[in-house]
Design a protein around this motif. Sequence first.
Motif, PDB file in Angstrom:
ATOM      1  N   THR A 328       0.852  -1.192   0.000  1.00 25.30           N
ATOM      2  CA  THR A 328       0.000   0.000   0.000  1.00 25.30           C
ATOM      3  C   THR A 328       0.886   1.240   0.000  1.00 25.30           C
ATOM      4  N   LYS A 329       0.929   1.922  -1.128  1.00 22.69           N
ATOM      5  CA  LYS A 329       1.851   3.050  -1.269  1.00 22.69           C
ATOM      6  C   LYS A 329       1.133   4.401  -1.304  1.00 22.69           C
ATOM      7  N   HIS A 330      -0.123   4.415  -0.874  1.00 22.37           N
ATOM      8  CA  HIS A 330      -0.886   5.664  -0.827  1.00 22.37           C
ATOM      9  C   HIS A 330      -0.850   6.229   0.589  1.00 22.37           C
ATOM     10  N   PRO A 331      -0.224   7.388   0.813  1.00 24.94           N
ATOM     11  CA  PRO A 331      -0.184   7.985   2.159  1.00 24.94           C
ATOM     12  C   PRO A 331      -1.565   8.168   2.773  1.00 24.94           C
ATOM     13  N   SER A 332      -2.529   8.601   1.961  1.00 29.02           N
ATOM     14  CA  SER A 332      -3.879   8.835   2.497  1.00 29.02           C
ATOM     15  C   SER A 332      -4.517   7.539   2.971  1.00 29.02           C
ATOM     16  N   ALA A 333      -4.298   6.443   2.222  1.00 31.17           N
ATOM     17  CA  ALA A 333      -4.863   5.154   2.630  1.00 31.17           C
ATOM     18  C   ALA A 333      -4.218   4.678   3.929  1.00 31.17           C
ATOM     19  N   CYS A 334      -2.906   4.827   4.024  1.00 25.56           N
ATOM     20  CA  CYS A 334      -2.205   4.398   5.243  1.00 25.56           C
ATOM     21  C   CYS A 334      -2.650   5.226   6.442  1.00 25.56           C
ATOM     22  N   LEU A 335      -2.840   6.522   6.237  1.00 29.10           N
ATOM     23  CA  LEU A 335      -3.277   7.380   7.337  1.00 29.10           C
ATOM     24  C   LEU A 335      -4.684   7.000   7.798  1.00 29.10           C
ATOM     25  N   GLN A 336      -5.547   6.683   6.840  1.00 26.32           N
ATOM     26  CA  GLN A 336      -6.900   6.250   7.214  1.00 26.32           C
ATOM     27  C   GLN A 336      -6.862   4.963   8.028  1.00 26.32           C
ATOM     28  N   LEU A 337      -5.984   4.057   7.637  1.00 29.51           N
ATOM     29  CA  LEU A 337      -5.844   2.800   8.382  1.00 29.51           C
ATOM     30  C   LEU A 337      -5.332   3.063   9.795  1.00 29.51           C
ATOM     31  N   LEU A 338      -4.376   3.976   9.923  1.00 29.72           N
ATOM     32  CA  LEU A 338      -3.834   4.303  11.243  1.00 29.72           C
ATOM     33  C   LEU A 338      -4.924   4.875  12.148  1.00 29.72           C
ATOM     34  N   LYS A 339      -5.741   5.732  11.597  1.00 29.12           N
ATOM     35  CA  LYS A 339      -6.827   6.315  12.386  1.00 29.12           C
ATOM     36  C   LYS A 339      -7.891   5.280  12.719  1.00 29.12           C
ATOM     37  N   GLN A 340      -8.158   4.404  11.754  1.00 28.50           N
ATOM     38  CA  GLN A 340      -9.200   3.386  11.960  1.00 28.50           C
ATOM     39  C   GLN A 340      -8.790   2.374  13.023  1.00 28.50           C
ATOM     40  N   TYR A 341      -7.503   2.042  13.073  1.00 21.57           N
ATOM     41  CA  TYR A 341      -7.037   0.998  13.999  1.00 21.57           C
ATOM     42  C   TYR A 341      -6.133   1.564  15.101  1.00 21.57           C
ATOM     43  N   LYS A 342      -6.328   2.821  15.463  1.00 19.36           N
ATOM     44  CA  LYS A 342      -5.446   3.468  16.431  1.00 19.36           C
ATOM     45  C   LYS A 342      -5.536   2.861  17.827  1.00 19.36           C
ATOM     46  N   GLU A 343      -6.649   2.229  18.154  1.00 20.59           N
ATOM     47  CA  GLU A 343      -6.819   1.655  19.490  1.00 20.59           C
ATOM     48  C   GLU A 343      -6.427   0.182  19.550  1.00 20.59           C
ATOM     49  N   THR A 344      -5.828  -0.331  18.517  1.00 17.02           N
ATOM     50  CA  THR A 344      -5.442  -1.747  18.471  1.00 17.02           C
ATOM     51  C   THR A 344      -3.949  -1.880  18.191  1.00 17.02           C
ATOM     52  N   ASN A 345      -3.466  -3.121  18.274  1.00 14.08           N
ATOM     53  CA  ASN A 345      -2.064  -3.392  17.948  1.00 14.08           C
ATOM     54  C   ASN A 345      -1.775  -3.201  16.464  1.00 14.08           C
ATOM     55  N   ASP A 346      -2.836  -3.146  15.665  1.00 15.08           N
ATOM     56  CA  ASP A 346      -2.651  -2.919  14.230  1.00 15.08           C
ATOM     57  C   ASP A 346      -1.919  -1.620  13.956  1.00 15.08           C
ATOM     58  N   PHE A 347      -2.110  -0.643  14.813  1.00 17.83           N
ATOM     59  CA  PHE A 347      -1.459   0.657  14.614  1.00 17.83           C
ATOM     60  C   PHE A 347       0.049   0.476  14.474  1.00 17.83           C
ATOM     61  N   ARG A 348       0.625  -0.328  15.357  1.00 17.12           N
ATOM     62  CA  ARG A 348       2.066  -0.574  15.320  1.00 17.12           C
ATOM     63  C   ARG A 348       2.436  -1.402  14.085  1.00 17.12           C
ATOM     64  N   TYR A 349       1.621  -2.425  13.784  1.00 13.95           N
ATOM     65  CA  TYR A 349       1.904  -3.276  12.633  1.00 13.95           C
ATOM     66  C   TYR A 349       1.866  -2.485  11.331  1.00 13.95           C
ATOM     67  N   ILE A 350       0.888  -1.583  11.224  1.00  9.31           N
ATOM     68  CA  ILE A 350       0.747  -0.795   9.998  1.00  9.31           C
ATOM     69  C   ILE A 350       1.967   0.101   9.803  1.00  9.31           C
ATOM     70  N   LEU A 351       2.381   0.778  10.860  1.00 10.96           N
ATOM     71  CA  LEU A 351       3.556   1.652  10.770  1.00 10.96           C
ATOM     72  C   LEU A 351       4.815   0.863  10.420  1.00 10.96           C
ATOM     73  N   PHE A 352       4.945  -0.298  11.012  1.00 11.50           N
ATOM     74  CA  PHE A 352       6.131  -1.126  10.787  1.00 11.50           C
ATOM     75  C   PHE A 352       6.218  -1.604   9.333  1.00 11.50           C
ATOM     76  N   ALA A 353       5.068  -1.939   8.761  1.00 13.76           N
ATOM     77  CA  ALA A 353       5.061  -2.532   7.422  1.00 13.76           C
ATOM     78  C   ALA A 353       4.936  -1.515   6.302  1.00 13.76           C
TER      79      ALA A 353
END
Length: 655
Positions: A328-353
């Motif tokens: 996923t190389k779209h900054p806007s898509a990644c930012l939406q995912l970060l906001k959507q999963y900010k209260e879960t461990n996904d937040f860290r996984y998304i940033l890492f990947a």
Amino acid sequence: MESNIDINRKYFFIQLDLQPVESLRLFDHMQIAQQSGPVQEWLTKDLLKVLDNDHLLFVFDKVIYNVPKEYNQKQALLKLFDIKEKTEDIPVYKSSDIQDYLCEIDKKDSGCYFLIADKDKRKHGFDKIKELGFDFFHKSENLDTKNRTDVFLVFKNEVYPCSNLIQNKRDGNFSSNTAIKDLLSALCIPESKAIPQYKLKDVLKQQDKDIESVGEYALCSIPVHRRTDKVCMAAARSHHLNIEDIPIYMLTDERIDRLLEMHNTHIYDLPYEKINEDTCLRAVKNDSNFFSVLTEELRTEKVCMAAYNKAREETDDPAYIDSIVSRTKHPSACLQLLKQYKETNDFRYILFAMPAEAFNQHLALEAVKIHSYAIEFIPDNFKSEDLCQKAFAADTNNLQSIPDRYKSKEMCQKAIDESQLNIESQDILRAIPYPDIILNAINNEFKDVPSTELVKWIPKEVMNDEIVTELIKRDPSVLPDIPCHLRTEAICLEVIQGAKSVNPFYHIPQPSMSLRACYRLTTKFPQALGLILPEDKRTAEICLRAIKQDDSLKKYVPQSILKDKYMNIYNFNQMVEKKIDNKLSFDQIKDLYNGKEVSIEYTDSQVKQGEKVNISYNYETNCLDFRFINKSEQLSQLIKQNVSSKKSMEKGTKL
């Protein structure tokens, strides 16, 4: 291309430049057969695999023959068919060009034809025609659909019932009424066009046969009007290349979904114009695995979001989910995912990947606002001073993720002070680029932490002589963890002074192994003579000192010392020991070697046991001189020795 190719010629050559399966599909598409015989081998897939790209095949009256390479044999082949034309004058078509030519013809075929139901069974016409899987059944007020009809106009897989058509007995064509003329005009079909006619019962009967016969290269050989929904789907299940021969007007959204359900990779066989964001969205919402086969341009922002959300429904495996984010190389898509999963461990996984291309300054700032630890995963070029200050203010532990260029001494000291609340607080040391701050910390805040723990966290590039000296004083065993360039002679002498075993000295660099260090080392650990000391550092004096403590070390004395033509101290000791029974100490031998008198107890039949005697070595006569002393002289020497020993203890001894 079209003007240069004429596959309706009686004979021509085909230059084989396609893969075996594609070649066999092409032969079927051309509706030509293969000829076998005593000198003609059947063109199987295995045979086609070994043929060269410039290999020629010969087509004569819709039959294909393998052409020999020798010119004379080619001419002989032509004579069999009574062809007088020269070989070089016969057209040669590349099989790939023929394939493109036929594909273009298929694409231009609008699939326009009449289906005629039996007149005596016309009431069943509406029901039977549905078995062919048409996409649209037209009911227009302009057409007289109230009456039973036995004629249907099919155009691009859509059906238009027709009534009041009169068939011309001369040519079999229908004479159109006004409504039909209007319909043909609306469909951009010339009224003068001779529209093919097929019997409905024949098409239905042939459909079952076509379904049974489709194979990996079968669909292209079936006429376009018989490529019905069921036939196309059966052909696609048989071999993915058949998808290329499905009429483009058949590729509706619903049918594409069914094709992709068979296998995700079928997307590569679809016409480019049929692959769009909606197609990909439907695919990934059905199965996130589909995302992995999409090209980068098809991974739009919406598709990326849909793929991740579907993956989260399918599995909790971080590795699989990370594989979605990494594409996923779209900054806007990644930012939406970060906001959507900010209260879960996904937040860290998304940033890492997240791939580097997905980061920008805005995303970095928003991520740190959500969770300050996000700075750990942000690429260095997006870490501004302001961003780092915000992350540090939120949590001093973030110092470890801040570039050194933004770290002040005040920040580092504050991080150390607040780290004392943690169990493993010393790990903050790895984030500090200032040697003086680290030295102060290990002498104060971390004074009770073992050197073996501290050395793990102090950056190697920040260590200096002062830090290393402090660590070595606490525990010499950390020498192997000290950077090699800091293992100086001074550090090695510190290690020798505090070491409890010989183990650390295996890690002393050769340049630091000075004579002084070697002397100190063998004095404390004589076994180092054979285990650690390089041969060029095994001097006669060092060897003698070692073997005086452990006689078994004689085997490590270099031959250069044993065979020295000059009288070195080691050989001098050997000579002295042969002349007297007494074993002299190293210091006594050294004094004797330097021309001094040495007092020993001498035992002989003519002298009382324990009688004191001074000995010295006479280099002119090459022998020992003995001088017996009386009691007063012995007392005087004893007083001098005691005074000398006291002064040595006060001053200390150095090599």
